[in-house]
Design a protein around this motif. Structure first.
Motif, mmCIF file in Angstrom:
data_model
loop_
_atom_site.group_PDB
_atom_site.id
_atom_site.type_symbol
_atom_site.label_atom_id
_atom_site.label_comp_id
_atom_site.label_asym_id
_atom_site.label_seq_id
_atom_site.Cartn_x
_atom_site.Cartn_y
_atom_site.Cartn_z
ATOM 1 N N LEU A 162 14.668 45.554 27.656
ATOM 2 C CA LEU A 162 15.455 44.331 27.798
ATOM 3 C C LEU A 162 14.586 43.225 28.359
ATOM 4 N N HIS A 163 14.673 42.056 27.782
ATOM 5 C CA HIS A 163 14.027 40.896 28.395
ATOM 6 C C HIS A 163 14.818 39.646 28.031
ATOM 7 N N PHE A 164 15.037 38.810 29.043
ATOM 8 C CA PHE A 164 15.795 37.582 28.864
ATOM 9 C C PHE A 164 14.980 36.418 29.418
ATOM 10 N N ALA A 165 14.718 35.441 28.575
ATOM 11 C CA ALA A 165 13.967 34.274 29.026
ATOM 12 C C ALA A 165 14.706 33.577 30.164
ATOM 13 N N ARG A 166 16.025 33.627 30.103
ATOM 14 C CA ARG A 166 16.846 33.004 31.153
ATOM 15 C C ARG A 166 18.055 33.899 31.392
ATOM 16 N N TRP A 167 18.333 34.202 32.643
ATOM 17 C CA TRP A 167 19.528 34.962 32.993
ATOM 18 C C TRP A 167 20.279 34.251 34.114
ATOM 19 N N PRO A 168 21.593 33.997 33.889
ATOM 20 C CA PRO A 168 22.369 34.285 32.692
ATOM 21 C C PRO A 168 21.864 33.494 31.493
ATOM 22 N N ARG A 169 22.174 33.990 30.302
ATOM 23 C CA ARG A 169 21.781 33.296 29.086
ATOM 24 C C ARG A 169 22.543 31.981 28.963
ATOM 25 N N ASP A 170 22.023 31.064 28.152
ATOM 26 C CA ASP A 170 22.596 29.724 28.077
ATOM 27 C C ASP A 170 24.099 29.749 27.801
ATOM 28 N N TRP A 171 24.528 30.624 26.903
ATOM 29 C CA TRP A 171 25.948 30.659 26.542
ATOM 30 C C TRP A 171 26.813 31.250 27.649
ATOM 31 N N GLN A 172 26.170 31.806 28.689
ATOM 32 C CA GLN A 172 26.903 32.344 29.834
ATOM 33 C C GLN A 172 26.883 31.405 31.040
ATOM 34 N N ALA A 173 26.425 30.199 30.846
ATOM 35 C CA ALA A 173 26.210 29.281 31.971
ATOM 36 C C ALA A 173 27.478 29.052 32.788
ATOM 37 N N GLY A 174 28.640 29.138 32.163
ATOM 38 C CA GLY A 174 29.887 28.912 32.882
ATOM 39 C C GLY A 174 30.291 30.052 33.785
ATOM 40 N N ALA A 175 29.646 31.206 33.651
ATOM 41 C CA ALA A 175 29.991 32.384 34.457
ATOM 42 C C ALA A 175 28.932 32.561 35.537
ATOM 43 N N ALA A 176 29.022 31.761 36.593
ATOM 44 C CA ALA A 176 27.995 31.754 37.638
ATOM 45 C C ALA A 176 27.842 33.113 38.310
ATOM 46 N N TRP A 177 28.907 33.910 38.359
ATOM 47 C CA TRP A 177 28.860 35.212 39.030
ATOM 48 C C TRP A 177 27.858 36.164 38.375
ATOM 49 N N LEU A 178 27.516 35.917 37.104
ATOM 50 C CA LEU A 178 26.558 36.783 36.414
ATOM 51 C C LEU A 178 25.156 36.682 37.010
ATOM 52 N N ALA A 179 24.878 35.611 37.720
ATOM 53 C CA ALA A 179 23.570 35.430 38.345
ATOM 54 C C ALA A 179 23.517 36.020 39.747
ATOM 55 N N GLU A 180 24.646 36.530 40.229
ATOM 56 C CA GLU A 180 24.726 36.970 41.620
ATOM 57 C C GLU A 180 24.655 38.486 41.741
ATOM 58 N N ARG A 181 24.077 38.933 42.819
ATOM 59 C CA ARG A 181 23.845 40.362 43.051
ATOM 60 C C ARG A 181 25.151 41.131 43.238
ATOM 61 N N GLU A 182 26.172 40.481 43.782
ATOM 62 C CA GLU A 182 27.405 41.183 44.136
ATOM 63 C C GLU A 182 28.101 41.791 42.918
ATOM 64 N N GLU A 183 28.223 41.025 41.821
ATOM 65 C CA GLU A 183 28.936 41.520 40.640
ATOM 66 C C GLU A 183 28.132 41.409 39.350
ATOM 67 N N GLY A 184 27.059 40.629 39.367
ATOM 68 C CA GLY A 184 26.378 40.316 38.120
ATOM 69 C C GLY A 184 25.080 41.052 37.898
ATOM 70 N N GLY A 185 24.181 40.393 37.151
ATOM 71 C CA GLY A 185 22.902 40.967 36.796
ATOM 72 C C GLY A 185 22.941 41.628 35.433
ATOM 73 N N TYR A 186 21.790 41.661 34.777
ATOM 74 C CA TYR A 186 21.776 42.228 33.423
ATOM 75 C C TYR A 186 21.795 43.748 33.412
ATOM 76 N N VAL A 187 21.471 44.396 34.545
ATOM 77 C CA VAL A 187 21.601 45.858 34.579
ATOM 78 C C VAL A 187 23.066 46.240 34.402
ATOM 79 N N ARG A 188 23.965 45.536 35.104
ATOM 80 C CA ARG A 188 25.399 45.794 34.919
ATOM 81 C C ARG A 188 25.887 45.265 33.569
ATOM 82 N N GLU A 189 25.503 44.044 33.238
ATOM 83 C CA GLU A 189 26.082 43.365 32.090
ATOM 84 C C GLU A 189 25.573 43.906 30.766
ATOM 85 N N VAL A 190 24.301 44.233 30.673
ATOM 86 C CA VAL A 190 23.710 44.641 29.399
ATOM 87 C C VAL A 190 23.343 46.123 29.377
ATOM 88 N N PHE A 191 22.643 46.588 30.408
ATOM 89 C CA PHE A 191 22.235 47.993 30.374
ATOM 90 C C PHE A 191 23.438 48.927 30.325
#
Length: 324
Positions: A156-185
Motif C-alpha cells: 500500500l502506498h498513498f501520496a496523500r492520506w487521507p486521499r483527496d476525495w476523503q478530505a471531508g472526513a478529517a477523522w481518517l487522518a487521526e490515530r484514534e479512529e483513522g489511518g490506512y491500516v484500519r481503512e484499507v488494510f
C-alpha cells in the motif's frame, strides 16, 4: 422480511461512503431508500443538494424505527458503530455496517455477542466477499491451478492520506479512529482470512509523525497463516500514483490483485491481465456487492461477511496498531 418488493434501507451517516452507497443503490434500483441521518449540518446540506428526493430525519431513531426500514446501513465513523448497530437491533432491524466494526476490541466483542444473542441479521461491507477477481483466485485454489500457496504480500502506498476525495472526513487522518491500516488494510485482512485462513501477527513496526493525534505514515508487518507467511508494507507521502496491491504466490500460478478490482496472473512468465471482458471492473464490483447484499436480505445464498468475521479482521488490525 416484510412483504415489500424492495428492502427498505435507512442510512446512518451521510458522508463519503453514504453518498457512494446512495449513488450505487439508486443506479441498482433494487432497494427502497427510506431516509438518512447525520449529525453534521454540512453533510445534511450536501445530501439534500445531491439527493433531493431522500428524506433526511431529525434523529437517527426516526428512520431506524420507521416501519418501512428493513435494514440500517451504518456509514458513520467507527467509534459510533456499536451504538447505532444496537439501536437497529433493538428496533428489530437487520444491520449492514461499514468496516472496521470498531476501534475498541472490548466494545466490538460485546457488540458481536449482543447482536448474535438477539439473532439479528448482520453484515459488514467487505466488497471482496463477492468480487470477480477474488472469485477467480478461489476457483484456481479449488481446481489446483494455483498449487500450494507459498506466500502473500500486501503493498500500500498513498501520496496523500487521507486521499483527496476523503478530505471531508478529517477523522481518517487521526490515530484514534483513522489511518490506512484500519481503512484499507482491513479489506486485505479479510481477504487473507478468506484465502488462507486465520492470520496470526508475528511482528509489526509503525512510524508516526510528530503530531500525537496523527495516524501512521508507514507500517511493516509479518503474519503467519498456518505456515504461509504474509507481509504488509505500507506508506504515505511523496509524489506518484497510489498503490493498492495484493499478491498471492502459488507453486503453479501466482495472482496479483491491483487497483482493487483488477487481476493479473503469472505461471512464471510475465504478468498477464485476467478478466479483460469486464468493461468497468469498479462498477462491476459495486453491482456484485449490492446483488450479494440483496441476496442476504432476502434469505438467498450469499457470501456477505458477518459481524463475527469483521471482528476477526478488527482483532488483526488492532494487533498491528498496538505494536506502534
Amino acid at each position: 422480511m416484510p412483504s415489500s418488493p424492495k428492502p427498505g434501507i435507512a442510512f446512518i451517516g451521510l458522508g463519503i461512503m453514504g453518498h457512494r452507497m446512495l449513488t450505487n443503490m439508486i443506479a441498482h434500483g433494487g432497494f427502497t431508500l427510506v431516509g438518512g441521518w447525520d449529525p453534521s449540518a454540512a453533510a445534511v446540506a450536501k445530501t439534500r443538494a445531491a439527493f433531493p428526493d431522500l428524506a433526511v430525519a431529525e434523529t437517527p431513531g426516526a428512520i431506524v424505527e420507521d416501519p418501512r426500514t428493513h435494514v440500517v446501513y451504518i456509514a458513520c465513523p467507527p467509534g459510533a458503530h456499536k451504538a447505532h448497530a444496537l439501536a437497529a437491533v433493538g428496533a428489530g432491524k437487520a444491520v449492514f455496517c461499514e468496516k472496521p466494526l470498531g476501534v475498541d476490541l472490548v466494545e466490538s466483542r460485546d457488540l458481536v455477542a449482543q447482536v448474535e444473542a438477539a439473532g439479528a441479521k448482520n453484515a459488514v461491507n467487505f466488497p471482496f466477499a463477492e468480487a470477480q477477481a477474488v472469485n477467480a483466485i478461489l476457483a484456481a485454489q479449488k481446481s489446483g491451478g494455483l498449487g500450494r500457496p507459498v506466500a502473500a504480500d500486501v503493498r500500500l502506498h498513498f501520496a496523500r492520506w487521507p486521499r483527496d476525495w476523503q478530505a471531508g472526513a478529517a477523522w481518517l487522518a487521526e490515530r484514534e479512529e483513522g489511518g490506512y491500516v484500519r481503512e484499507v488494510f482491513s479489506h486485505f485482512a479479510y481477504l487473507i482470512h478468506r484465502l488462507l485462513g486465520p492470520a496470526r501477527l508475528v511482528r509489526a513496526s509503525l512510524r508516526y509523525p510528530a503530531d500525537p493525534k496523527a495516524c501512521e505514515t508507514h507500517v511493516l508487518a509479518l503474519f503467519d497463516c498456518a505456515g504461509v507467511p504474509v507481509t504488509l508494507a505500507g506508506g504515505s507521502g511523496g509524489t506518484g500514483p497510489d498503490r493498492v496491491e495484493f499478491t498471492l504466490w502459488g507453486e503453479k500460478t501466482s495472482y496479483r490483485l491491483w487497483d482493487w478490482n483488477r487481476l493479473k496472473s503469472s505461471d512464471g512468465t510475465a504478468w498477464r491481465d485476467e478478466l479483460t471482458h469486464i468493461a468497468d471492473p469498479r462498477q462491476d464490483g459495486y453491482r456484485r456487492m449490492l446483488e450479494n447484499l440483496l441476496a442476504f436480505l432476502e434469505g438467498r445464498p450469499n457470501t456477505m461477511p458477518s459481524f463475527r468475521e469483521a471482528l476477526a479482521v478488527q482483532e488483526l488490525v488492532e494487533a498491528v496498531l498496538a505494536e506502534g
